[in-house]
Design a protein around this motif. Structure first.
Motif, PDB file in Angstrom:
ATOM      1  N   ARG A 119      24.169   3.625 -45.337  1.00  0.00           N
ATOM      2  CA  ARG A 119      24.123   4.618 -46.417  1.00  0.00           C
ATOM      3  C   ARG A 119      22.997   4.288 -47.398  1.00  0.00           C
ATOM      4  O   ARG A 119      22.277   5.176 -47.845  1.00  0.00           O
ATOM      5  CB  ARG A 119      25.459   4.657 -47.165  1.00  0.00           C
ATOM      6  CG  ARG A 119      26.517   5.340 -46.363  1.00  0.00           C
ATOM      7  CD  ARG A 119      27.845   5.392 -47.093  1.00  0.00           C
ATOM      8  NE  ARG A 119      28.771   6.128 -46.276  1.00  0.00           N
ATOM      9  CZ  ARG A 119      28.860   7.443 -46.253  1.00  0.00           C
ATOM     10  NH1 ARG A 119      28.082   8.173 -47.045  1.00  0.00           N
ATOM     11  NH2 ARG A 119      29.697   8.055 -45.454  1.00  0.00           N
ATOM     12  N   THR A 120      22.874   2.996 -47.718  1.00  0.00           N
ATOM     13  CA  THR A 120      21.821   2.580 -48.648  1.00  0.00           C
ATOM     14  C   THR A 120      20.437   2.853 -48.058  1.00  0.00           C
ATOM     15  O   THR A 120      19.518   3.271 -48.765  1.00  0.00           O
ATOM     16  CB  THR A 120      21.962   1.076 -48.976  1.00  0.00           C
ATOM     17  OG1 THR A 120      23.333   0.817 -49.273  1.00  0.00           O
ATOM     18  CG2 THR A 120      21.108   0.688 -50.162  1.00  0.00           C
ATOM     19  N   SER A 156      22.036  -6.675 -42.147  1.00  0.00           N
ATOM     20  CA  SER A 156      23.446  -6.376 -42.413  1.00  0.00           C
ATOM     21  C   SER A 156      24.272  -6.460 -41.144  1.00  0.00           C
ATOM     22  O   SER A 156      25.447  -6.866 -41.173  1.00  0.00           O
ATOM     23  CB  SER A 156      23.599  -4.979 -43.003  1.00  0.00           C
ATOM     24  OG  SER A 156      22.926  -4.911 -44.220  1.00  0.00           O
ATOM     25  N   GLU A 171      28.226  -0.012 -42.479  1.00  0.00           N
ATOM     26  CA  GLU A 171      28.232   1.366 -42.957  1.00  0.00           C
ATOM     27  C   GLU A 171      27.584   1.457 -44.339  1.00  0.00           C
ATOM     28  O   GLU A 171      26.780   2.361 -44.612  1.00  0.00           O
ATOM     29  CB  GLU A 171      29.662   1.911 -43.016  1.00  0.00           C
ATOM     30  CG  GLU A 171      29.696   3.416 -43.176  1.00  0.00           C
ATOM     31  CD  GLU A 171      30.857   3.901 -44.022  1.00  0.00           C
ATOM     32  OE1 GLU A 171      31.827   3.149 -44.218  1.00  0.00           O
ATOM     33  OE2 GLU A 171      30.770   5.045 -44.501  1.00  0.00           O
ATOM     34  N   GLY A 172      27.910   0.476 -45.195  1.00  0.00           N
ATOM     35  CA  GLY A 172      27.309   0.447 -46.522  1.00  0.00           C
ATOM     36  C   GLY A 172      25.788   0.354 -46.441  1.00  0.00           C
ATOM     37  O   GLY A 172      25.056   1.063 -47.140  1.00  0.00           O
ATOM     38  N   ILE A 190      32.521  -2.196 -42.448  1.00  0.00           N
ATOM     39  CA  ILE A 190      32.325  -1.947 -43.871  1.00  0.00           C
ATOM     40  C   ILE A 190      30.941  -2.411 -44.322  1.00  0.00           C
ATOM     41  O   ILE A 190      30.264  -1.719 -45.088  1.00  0.00           O
ATOM     42  CB  ILE A 190      33.457  -2.618 -44.703  1.00  0.00           C
ATOM     43  CG1 ILE A 190      33.667  -1.853 -46.007  1.00  0.00           C
ATOM     44  CG2 ILE A 190      33.162  -4.066 -45.016  1.00  0.00           C
ATOM     45  CD1 ILE A 190      34.920  -2.285 -46.733  1.00  0.00           C
ATOM     46  N   SER A 191      30.468  -3.554 -43.791  1.00  0.00           N
ATOM     47  CA  SER A 191      29.160  -4.023 -44.262  1.00  0.00           C
ATOM     48  C   SER A 191      28.030  -3.204 -43.634  1.00  0.00           C
ATOM     49  O   SER A 191      27.027  -2.905 -44.292  1.00  0.00           O
ATOM     50  CB  SER A 191      28.984  -5.522 -44.010  1.00  0.00           C
ATOM     51  OG  SER A 191      29.071  -5.800 -42.641  1.00  0.00           O
ATOM     52  N   ALA A 208      28.735   6.717 -41.217  1.00  0.00           N
ATOM     53  CA  ALA A 208      27.668   6.824 -42.218  1.00  0.00           C
ATOM     54  C   ALA A 208      26.860   8.109 -42.064  1.00  0.00           C
ATOM     55  O   ALA A 208      26.325   8.634 -43.040  1.00  0.00           O
ATOM     56  CB  ALA A 208      26.746   5.611 -42.113  1.00  0.00           C
ATOM     57  N   SER A 219      30.313   2.561 -37.231  1.00  0.00           N
ATOM     58  CA  SER A 219      29.617   2.558 -38.527  1.00  0.00           C
ATOM     59  C   SER A 219      28.609   3.700 -38.591  1.00  0.00           C
ATOM     60  O   SER A 219      28.493   4.393 -39.611  1.00  0.00           O
ATOM     61  CB  SER A 219      28.882   1.243 -38.741  1.00  0.00           C
ATOM     62  OG  SER A 219      29.682   0.172 -38.381  1.00  0.00           O
ATOM     63  N   ARG A 250      37.769   7.073 -42.279  1.00  0.00           N
ATOM     64  CA  ARG A 250      37.182   5.839 -42.796  1.00  0.00           C
ATOM     65  C   ARG A 250      38.259   4.945 -43.411  1.00  0.00           C
ATOM     66  O   ARG A 250      38.313   3.748 -43.152  1.00  0.00           O
ATOM     67  CB  ARG A 250      36.113   6.158 -43.840  1.00  0.00           C
ATOM     68  CG  ARG A 250      35.465   4.901 -44.408  1.00  0.00           C
ATOM     69  CD  ARG A 250      34.497   5.203 -45.524  1.00  0.00           C
ATOM     70  NE  ARG A 250      33.422   6.061 -45.092  1.00  0.00           N
ATOM     71  CZ  ARG A 250      33.132   7.227 -45.657  1.00  0.00           C
ATOM     72  NH1 ARG A 250      33.839   7.667 -46.673  1.00  0.00           N
ATOM     73  NH2 ARG A 250      32.126   7.943 -45.223  1.00  0.00           N
TER      74      ARG A 250
END
Lengths: 256, 252
Positions: A152-153, A184, A148-149, A145-146, A74, A70, A85
């Motif tokens: 980024r945020t 997360s 990495e998101g 997926i959770s 990211a 992740s 990805r």
């Protein structure tokens, strides 16, 4: 809340009903008088034990390789990153049985790697390791997926600051980046555990089915359905309870 | 909000359409679909018999639901629209007889055979050689017909088989053998015929102790019970029996 149009309510309620009604219908079919005996049978207990053990191991494996994945997805920049990805998220969209076949041709006795492992005396076929491999394969994208998101945020502001104050890359990663996305990471791990707990297709295709070794709770449910539908319903209910507990624990941890 | 309105309307339209499709009643001129629920092992011979049936009955289409016999039995008990049911063992048929849905006749039988990967790398020769230590033997679970047959066999031969996996269906057993995961498995004679070059079959005399008999029945009160009876008659007829024999099945 007041800015929401009122018509949203109807489809939302229908959706909630769509999820809850089948679960209620199943619960209504549980013969409560026999439930104790059905759930404490040796086969059920051994399936439950195996399921919890393998899912926990898989969730741990997901953390060990998923967190670095992740972070890389990211933060790193290189050609082919977006392609990579998409590819690592593939198990998310593949039917699990396809994953099982793919694992078979990789880690099976005549598979790409399995062939060589066999020579070394490592046999994965029909072992609990095979179950963990199957579960990790399908669960890994959920964590990636959770996380990495979230990475980024969160952005890189604090990381840049920490680095400018003299923190080395490892210190930034462990002291700044990961603590920021800890909620997360936890929810991703729980998701991965839950996905591993429900794994069926890849396991039955790749690992086989033997009580105490490879027959996890979903496999036991599917088998019981052949001869004793009542036991299958009771076990399904048990799996549902386990899932509800997992979600409840995860929510409390994350929001705390 | 406006952006949402269009997909919502489209969804609603689709739902209405789907509802409309479901309520269309059968009229005399519309083609008839005969629903045949059959054990998965019957796939090939029944496809051929189905074609023959369609050729002899204009406007009739035969649709197959192929799955494990107990799954099919459960579906029919829950009201699935089956016209004919062919089971891989009497037990799953008996529950339908108990529910007054079936009047079965035995139409064919199947025996077990040892399946090994091409070249027989583990050197299996007979049933007794399946008890060897360190052998990756795969069986069906005792809960499914092929596993019940294997258990009967084990008991009558006085052997103890220690499988590394008890699979859900005979197809799963065969796949474990053809992929080389397992050294040997017990499957039906007809599965060996189906596997072609991917597996070798080894006959053994004890197989006669665990013959699986297949019963078939038209479902009482089904939409096309008359046609269902005709399908059953075709299966029992000389040409039908020949088709089954071509695929390794044996007349009971």
């Amino acid at each position: 809340m007041s800015t929401l149009p009122r018509w949203v309510l109807l489809p939302a309620l229908l959706g909630a009903l769509f999820v809850l009604l089948p679960l209620t219908a199943m619960a209504s079919r549980v013969r409560w008088a026999n439930v104790g005996a059905l759930l404490t049978s040796e086969a059920s207990l051994s399936a439950l034990r195996l399921s919890v053990q393998t899912s926990a191991t898989s969730a741990l494996a997901c953390v060990l390789v998923g967190v670095p994945m992740s972070v890389l997805l990211a933060r790193a920049e290189f050609r082919g990153l977006s392609l990579l990805r998409s590819l690592v998220l593939l198990p998310l969209v593949l039917p699990p049985v396809v994953g099982g076949i793919a694992l078979l041709y990789t880690f099976g006795r005549q598979g790409l790697l399995g062939r060589h492992l066999e020579v070394l005396g490592l046999e994965i076929a029909f072992s609990t390791t095979a179950v963990v491999l199957a579960q990790t394969f399908v669960a890994l994208p959920f964590l990636v997926i959770s996380l990495e998101g979230a990475l980024r945020t969160a952005g890189t502001r604090y990381e840049v600051t920490a680095a400018s104050l003299g923190a080395g890359p490892s210190r930034v990663l462990l002291g700044v980046t990961l603590p920021l996305v800890l909620p997360s990471l936890l929810s991703g791990t729980v998701l991965a555990f839950a996905r591993a707990l429900g794994e069926f297709g890849a396991t039955i295709t790749f690992a086989g089915s033997l009580q105490g070794t490879t027959r996890t709770l979903p496999l036991e449910i599917y088998l019981q359905r052949e001869s004793d539908p009542e036991a299958a319903v009771a076990l399904s209910f048990l799996l549902m309870i386990v899932a509800v507990v997992v979600i409840a624990v995860a929510r409390r941890r994350v929001s705390a | 909000m406006r952006a949402l309105a269009r997909p919502l309307a489209a969804t609603a339209g689709l739902l209405l359409l789907a509802a409309g499709c479901g309520s269309g009643a059968d009229s005399g001129t519309e083609p008839v679909t005969l629903q045949v629920y059959a054990a998965a092992s019957l796939q090939e011979p029944f496809a051929e018999i189905g074609e023959e049936f369609e050729a002899a009955h204009e406007g009739v289409e035969v649709a197959f639901n192929l799955a494990g016999s107990s799954t099919l039995g459960q579906q029919i008990r829950q009201g699935a629209p089956a016209d004919v049911f062919a089971s891989a063992n009497p037990q799953n048929m008996d529950t339908l007889v108990g529910a007054d849905l079936a009047a079965p006749v035995d139409f064919t039988s199947n025996t077990l055979m040892i399946a090994v990967p091409p070249g027989n790398p583990a050197g299996i020769t007979d049933l007794a050689s399946l008890t060897r230590d360190g052998l990756n033997l795969v069986l069906c679970a005792p809960e499914v017909p092929c596993g019940a047959a294997a258990k009967t066999l084990e008991e009558s031969a006085g052997l103890t088989l220690a499988p590394v996996s008890e699979e859900q269906s005979v197809t799963d057993v065969l796949n474990k053998v053809t992929s080389g995961q397992a050294d040997a498995g017990l499957v039906y004679v007809t599965d060996i015929a189906r596997a072609g070059d991917a597996a070798e079959g080894i006959e053994f005399p004890e197989a006669q102790d665990a013959v699986n008999t297949y019963p078939i029945t038209p479902i009482r009160g089904a939409d096309h019970a008359g046609l269902g009876q005709e399908f059953v008659d075709l299966v029992l007829s000389e040409p039908g029996q020949q088709t089954l024999a071509d695929h390794g099945f044996v007349r009971p």
